[in-house]
Design a protein around this motif. Sequence first.
Motif, PDB file in Angstrom:
ATOM      1  N   ILE A  54       0.840  -1.202   0.000  1.00  0.00           N
ATOM      2  CA  ILE A  54       0.000   0.000   0.000  1.00  0.00           C
ATOM      3  C   ILE A  54       0.874   1.250   0.000  1.00  0.00           C
ATOM      4  N   LYS A  55       1.888   1.259   0.856  1.00  0.00           N
ATOM      5  CA  LYS A  55       2.764   2.431   0.946  1.00  0.00           C
ATOM      6  C   LYS A  55       3.561   2.597  -0.344  1.00  0.00           C
ATOM      7  N   TYR A  56       4.070   1.507  -0.886  1.00  0.00           N
ATOM      8  CA  TYR A  56       4.842   1.543  -2.129  1.00  0.00           C
ATOM      9  C   TYR A  56       4.003   2.148  -3.253  1.00  0.00           C
ATOM     10  N   GLU A  57       2.774   1.664  -3.397  1.00  0.00           N
ATOM     11  CA  GLU A  57       1.904   2.176  -4.460  1.00  0.00           C
ATOM     12  C   GLU A  57       1.519   3.626  -4.222  1.00  0.00           C
ATOM     13  N   ALA A  58       1.305   3.994  -2.958  1.00  0.00           N
ATOM     14  CA  ALA A  58       0.961   5.387  -2.645  1.00  0.00           C
ATOM     15  C   ALA A  58       2.125   6.315  -2.986  1.00  0.00           C
ATOM     16  N   LEU A  59       3.347   5.906  -2.664  1.00  0.00           N
ATOM     17  CA  LEU A  59       4.509   6.730  -2.993  1.00  0.00           C
ATOM     18  C   LEU A  59       4.672   6.872  -4.502  1.00  0.00           C
ATOM     19  N   LYS A  60       4.418   5.795  -5.221  1.00  0.00           N
ATOM     20  CA  LYS A  60       4.538   5.859  -6.680  1.00  0.00           C
ATOM     21  C   LYS A  60       3.459   6.765  -7.272  1.00  0.00           C
ATOM     22  N   HIS A  61       2.255   6.762  -6.683  1.00  0.00           N
ATOM     23  CA  HIS A  61       1.157   7.602  -7.191  1.00  0.00           C
ATOM     24  C   HIS A  61       1.437   9.079  -6.983  1.00  0.00           C
ATOM     25  N   GLN A  62       2.175   9.391  -5.927  1.00  0.00           N
ATOM     26  CA  GLN A  62       2.426  10.799  -5.635  1.00  0.00           C
ATOM     27  C   GLN A  62       3.268  11.465  -6.708  1.00  0.00           C
ATOM     28  N   GLY A  63       4.042  10.671  -7.412  1.00  0.00           N
ATOM     29  CA  GLY A  63       4.823  11.209  -8.517  1.00  0.00           C
ATOM     30  C   GLY A  63       6.000  12.068  -8.095  1.00  0.00           C
ATOM     31  N   LYS A  64       6.371  12.041  -6.822  1.00  0.00           N
ATOM     32  CA  LYS A  64       7.513  12.829  -6.366  1.00  0.00           C
ATOM     33  C   LYS A  64       8.797  12.127  -6.774  1.00  0.00           C
ATOM     34  N   LYS A  65       9.806  12.896  -7.028  1.00  0.00           N
ATOM     35  CA  LYS A  65      11.115  12.332  -7.355  1.00  0.00           C
ATOM     36  C   LYS A  65      11.911  12.191  -6.063  1.00  0.00           C
ATOM     37  N   PHE A  66      12.423  11.004  -5.825  1.00  0.00           N
ATOM     38  CA  PHE A  66      13.239  10.736  -4.656  1.00  0.00           C
ATOM     39  C   PHE A  66      14.655  10.412  -5.119  1.00  0.00           C
ATOM     40  N   LEU A  67      15.595  10.507  -4.205  1.00  0.00           N
ATOM     41  CA  LEU A  67      16.975  10.167  -4.540  1.00  0.00           C
ATOM     42  C   LEU A  67      17.118   8.680  -4.827  1.00  0.00           C
ATOM     43  N   GLU A  68      16.211   7.863  -4.296  1.00  0.00           N
ATOM     44  CA  GLU A  68      16.254   6.421  -4.532  1.00  0.00           C
ATOM     45  C   GLU A  68      14.845   5.953  -4.875  1.00  0.00           C
ATOM     46  N   ASN A  69      14.707   4.689  -5.256  1.00  0.00           N
ATOM     47  CA  ASN A  69      13.369   4.216  -5.596  1.00  0.00           C
ATOM     48  C   ASN A  69      12.512   4.065  -4.331  1.00  0.00           C
ATOM     49  N   SER A  70      11.234   3.906  -4.535  1.00  0.00           N
ATOM     50  CA  SER A  70      10.287   3.860  -3.410  1.00  0.00           C
ATOM     51  C   SER A  70      10.577   2.728  -2.435  1.00  0.00           C
ATOM     52  N   ALA A  71      10.971   1.557  -2.949  1.00  0.00           N
ATOM     53  CA  ALA A  71      11.268   0.419  -2.075  1.00  0.00           C
ATOM     54  C   ALA A  71      12.474   0.728  -1.192  1.00  0.00           C
ATOM     55  N   GLU A  72      13.492   1.365  -1.767  1.00  0.00           N
ATOM     56  CA  GLU A  72      14.673   1.750  -0.984  1.00  0.00           C
ATOM     57  C   GLU A  72      14.288   2.757   0.095  1.00  0.00           C
ATOM     58  N   GLN A  73      13.433   3.701  -0.254  1.00  0.00           N
ATOM     59  CA  GLN A  73      12.996   4.717   0.705  1.00  0.00           C
ATOM     60  C   GLN A  73      12.227   4.068   1.860  1.00  0.00           C
ATOM     61  N   ILE A  74      11.294   3.177   1.537  1.00  0.00           N
ATOM     62  CA  ILE A  74      10.522   2.477   2.567  1.00  0.00           C
ATOM     63  C   ILE A  74      11.470   1.650   3.436  1.00  0.00           C
ATOM     64  N   GLY A  75      12.435   1.006   2.799  1.00  0.00           N
ATOM     65  CA  GLY A  75      13.409   0.193   3.522  1.00  0.00           C
ATOM     66  C   GLY A  75      14.195   1.008   4.535  1.00  0.00           C
ATOM     67  N   LYS A  76      14.639   2.178   4.140  1.00  0.00           N
ATOM     68  CA  LYS A  76      15.407   3.032   5.067  1.00  0.00           C
ATOM     69  C   LYS A  76      14.563   3.423   6.275  1.00  0.00           C
ATOM     70  N   GLU A  77      13.293   3.680   6.041  1.00  0.00           N
ATOM     71  CA  GLU A  77      12.397   4.083   7.129  1.00  0.00           C
ATOM     72  C   GLU A  77      12.101   2.934   8.078  1.00  0.00           C
ATOM     73  N   SER A  78      12.233   1.693   7.607  1.00  0.00           N
ATOM     74  CA  SER A  78      11.887   0.542   8.443  1.00  0.00           C
ATOM     75  C   SER A  78      13.086  -0.368   8.722  1.00  0.00           C
TER      76      SER A  78
END
Length: 180
Positions: A54-78
């Motif tokens: 759910i979080k992965y898809e929500a981050l992808k829907h937001q369309g924001k550019k991150f320094l890393e992909n969404s999975a990497e970002q979620i991983g760092k947070e957890s």
Amino acid sequence: SGHRRKRACEKAGLEEMPVIIRELTDDESAILMVDSNNQREELLYSEKAWAYRIKYEALKHQGKKFLENSAEQIGKESDKSGRQIKRYIRLTFLQEDLLDLVDQKKIAFRVAEKLSFLTETEQNILLEAILEHKVYPNIDMAEKLKQMSGAVSIERVEEVLLDRKLKSRATSIPVKNIRK
């Protein structure tokens, strides 16, 4: 968010409770919900898997550019790698009864990830064989089943599962005993 606190206040007989109301998009509220649920100590594999998806898809829907992909970002947070997050997300492609076996720890996490690549029909065949023979696949079996995807039949699944049963009965004799 806050449904547990609301229920607790109702059970305690409180008619009012302090709340914070935020205006959020669906994606923002999904991310907030997942983050608050992931703070619970004992989540089932299935709960984590769906939360990360759910979080992965929500981050992808937001369309924001991150320094890393969404999975990497979620991983760092957890405190997990992006690859580990993707493995959890793969679990959401498992048929429900197989996912229940993962939650019951009858099928290992990494085994389940590999099995998630089977089609739904193939997963149903596998489940039927597991329930009939009471044999749960290990990582090697899961890899074999994944590789044979597209040509999975009950006979081939049983062959893979029952091969383990036969091997587990094998006896090894040390070489020094054989020489005697």
